[in-house]
Design a protein around this motif. Structure first.
Motif, PDB file in Angstrom:
ATOM      1  N   SER A  15       0.844  -1.197   0.000  1.00  0.00           N
ATOM      2  CA  SER A  15       0.000   0.000   0.000  1.00  0.00           C
ATOM      3  C   SER A  15       0.875   1.241   0.000  1.00  0.00           C
ATOM      4  N   THR A  17       0.455   5.896  -0.257  1.00  0.00           N
ATOM      5  CA  THR A  17      -0.343   7.110  -0.445  1.00  0.00           C
ATOM      6  C   THR A  17       0.391   8.071  -1.383  1.00  0.00           C
ATOM      7  N   GLN A  53      -8.830   0.743  -4.051  1.00  0.00           N
ATOM      8  CA  GLN A  53      -8.790   2.090  -3.495  1.00  0.00           C
ATOM      9  C   GLN A  53     -10.220   2.496  -3.196  1.00  0.00           C
ATOM     10  N   HIS A  57     -11.379   8.100  -6.660  1.00  0.00           N
ATOM     11  CA  HIS A  57      -9.961   8.331  -6.879  1.00  0.00           C
ATOM     12  C   HIS A  57      -9.497   7.559  -8.107  1.00  0.00           C
ATOM     13  N   GLY A 120      -1.313   7.991  -6.928  1.00  0.00           N
ATOM     14  CA  GLY A 120      -2.716   8.383  -7.083  1.00  0.00           C
ATOM     15  C   GLY A 120      -2.894   9.869  -7.325  1.00  0.00           C
ATOM     16  N   ILE A 126      -3.591   3.483  -1.853  1.00  0.00           N
ATOM     17  CA  ILE A 126      -3.694   2.538  -2.966  1.00  0.00           C
ATOM     18  C   ILE A 126      -3.238   1.187  -2.427  1.00  0.00           C
ATOM     19  N   ALA A 132      -9.480  -2.431  -0.825  1.00  0.00           N
ATOM     20  CA  ALA A 132      -9.395  -1.370   0.181  1.00  0.00           C
ATOM     21  C   ALA A 132     -10.083  -1.811   1.472  1.00  0.00           C
TER      22      ALA A 132
END
Length: 155
Positions: A15, A17, A53, A57, A120, A126, A132
């Motif tokens: 994961s 961000t 996600q 987005h 993203g 993500i 998610a």
């Protein structure tokens, strides 16, 4: 004729961000190959088993040879020049598999390393190889595998 074949498989999750303007390498999804001739081409095949996600987005994926993004879209103002992407507006727990293939011409007999980066459109997380929501249950979202395969195409 096909020469060498190299594969890397990622079965754990990842994961980030990271943003598309400063994407992160997907850890554990990288493969290296040393072409036997400068005329060799490299078929690069990437499969992201699942990318998740939260809704609203989108994300961009970048294929890199070494430190250079390859197989990317044309420049258009400040838009990211990415290899492929996904996303759906307003849908909770967006997720799908993503695949791509590209024939690269590195024109070199030095080792070539191919890596996949992702970022993203904001700081929403993500997820790779999981959803998610990541609900636990026999009929809920699963865990998935991703891969990168390199094939040397001899001239």
């Amino acid at each position: 004729k096909i020469g060498q074949v190299v594969q890397d498989v990622k079965t754990d999750t990842f994961s980030t961000t990271s943003s598309a303007s400063n994407p992160s390498a997907i850890s554990g999804l990288s493969a290296a190959i040393t072409p036997s001739a400068t005329s060799s081409k490299i078929l690069v095949m990437v499969n992201i088993g699942f990318v998740g996600q939260n809704g609203g987005h989108h994300m961009s994926f970048f294929l890199r040879r070494g430190s250079t993004n390859i197989h990317i879209g044309d420049a258009a103002s400040n838009r990211p020049r990415a290899t492929f992407g996904t996303g759906e507006n307003g849908v909770s727990y967006v997720g799908k598999a993503q695949s791509m293939a590209f024939v690269d011409s590195p024109s070199s007999t030095s080792e070539q390393t191919y890596t996949v980066f992702v970022g993203g459109n904001d700081t929403a997380a993500i997820y790779i190889n999981r959803s998610a929501q990541d609900a636990d249950g026999a009929n809920e979202e699963g865990r998935f595998a991703s891969s990168i395969i390199l094939q040397e195409i001899l001239a």
